[in-house]
Design a protein around this motif. Sequence first.
Motif, short mmCIF file in Angstrom:
data_model
loop_
_atom_site.label_atom_id
_atom_site.label_comp_id
_atom_site.label_asym_id
_atom_site.label_seq_id
_atom_site.Cartn_x
_atom_site.Cartn_y
_atom_site.Cartn_z
N ASP A 3 43.39 32.90 49.09
CA ASP A 3 44.45 33.20 48.06
C ASP A 3 44.76 34.12 47.56
O ASP A 3 44.91 35.53 47.50
CB ASP A 3 45.74 32.49 49.27
CG ASP A 3 45.88 31.73 50.07
OD1 ASP A 3 45.81 32.46 50.97
OD2 ASP A 3 46.71 30.87 49.77
N GLU A 13 42.10 37.66 48.01
CA GLU A 13 42.93 38.51 48.35
C GLU A 13 44.24 39.79 47.22
O GLU A 13 44.02 40.45 47.58
CB GLU A 13 43.79 37.96 49.86
CG GLU A 13 44.19 39.06 50.45
CD GLU A 13 45.13 38.54 51.61
OE1 GLU A 13 45.52 39.37 52.70
OE2 GLU A 13 44.96 37.48 51.97
N ASP A 14 44.35 38.63 47.06
CA ASP A 14 46.00 38.85 45.97
C ASP A 14 44.93 39.43 44.48
O ASP A 14 45.82 40.70 44.47
CB ASP A 14 46.56 37.80 45.81
CG ASP A 14 47.56 37.45 46.34
OD1 ASP A 14 47.77 37.44 46.95
OD2 ASP A 14 48.15 35.93 45.45
N ARG A 60 43.94 43.21 46.34
CA ARG A 60 44.68 44.04 46.59
C ARG A 60 45.41 44.45 45.18
O ARG A 60 45.94 45.74 44.97
CB ARG A 60 46.51 42.93 47.56
CG ARG A 60 47.43 44.08 47.10
CD ARG A 60 48.41 43.43 48.43
NE ARG A 60 47.28 43.49 49.76
CZ ARG A 60 47.56 41.86 49.89
NH1 ARG A 60 47.01 41.22 49.92
NH2 ARG A 60 46.59 42.79 52.01
N VAL A 100 43.92 45.98 52.21
CA VAL A 100 43.46 44.45 52.17
C VAL A 100 42.96 43.47 53.67
O VAL A 100 44.71 43.72 53.38
CB VAL A 100 44.00 44.26 50.91
CG1 VAL A 100 43.29 42.37 50.39
CG2 VAL A 100 43.05 45.37 50.32
N SER A 101 42.53 43.16 53.86
CA SER A 101 42.79 42.13 54.62
C SER A 101 41.91 41.26 54.44
O SER A 101 40.87 41.29 54.23
CB SER A 101 42.76 42.59 56.04
OG SER A 101 41.19 43.02 56.25
N ARG A 102 42.09 40.13 55.72
CA ARG A 102 41.39 38.44 55.88
C ARG A 102 40.56 38.73 57.19
O ARG A 102 41.69 38.73 58.00
CB ARG A 102 42.70 37.60 55.63
CG ARG A 102 42.31 36.17 55.80
CD ARG A 102 41.41 35.64 54.17
NE ARG A 102 42.42 34.81 52.98
CZ ARG A 102 43.28 34.62 52.92
NH1 ARG A 102 44.26 33.81 53.99
NH2 ARG A 102 43.56 33.36 52.10
N VAL A 128 37.38 38.49 52.24
CA VAL A 128 38.65 39.19 52.62
C VAL A 128 37.27 40.22 52.51
O VAL A 128 36.62 40.89 51.77
CB VAL A 128 39.50 39.34 51.05
CG1 VAL A 128 40.18 40.21 50.04
CG2 VAL A 128 39.66 37.84 50.96
#
Length: 150
Positions: A17, A20-21, A24, A61-63, A68
């Motif tokens: 998490d 990913e933040d 982004r 941006v994706s998981r 990531v």
Amino acid sequence: MASLPNFEADAREALLDELEDYAREEIAPHVQAHAHEILRQYGQRNDYDVEPIIEAGETEVSRRGDRVVVRFGWPEPAIYFERGTVEHVVEAKNADVLSFIWEDAPEWVREEFEPEGDGYRVFLPKVEVAGLPESRFIRDTLNWLHAEFR
């Protein structure tokens, strides 16, 4: 009390998490700004308007499982700036003429065609294109990115 397997899964999820933040909010804008600066400098050196390419650029941006992924993309004409083109002729294929607005048109165009927008609307059966030098804005940005994360 949490068991060890749940702790590891929860910690992995929390780390993803945060990654990913961070991707982004920090990495993606920084990389895109770097690519766009290269492209703007190229446009200035060669007197090309590259802003439509820059404005159409997209970042995603994706998981994907435990990864990531950051994807960058630009519309198809960007590849011609990236790789360059050779001198070539563009001919009308499904029509009798090509039509476009020619900015900074030479005198003969200004005498023969009507002004429209920021140039002159021309109708020509073919156009000889001088070609584009390569900008390498994508390759150079990827090389820069690899160096940043070593």
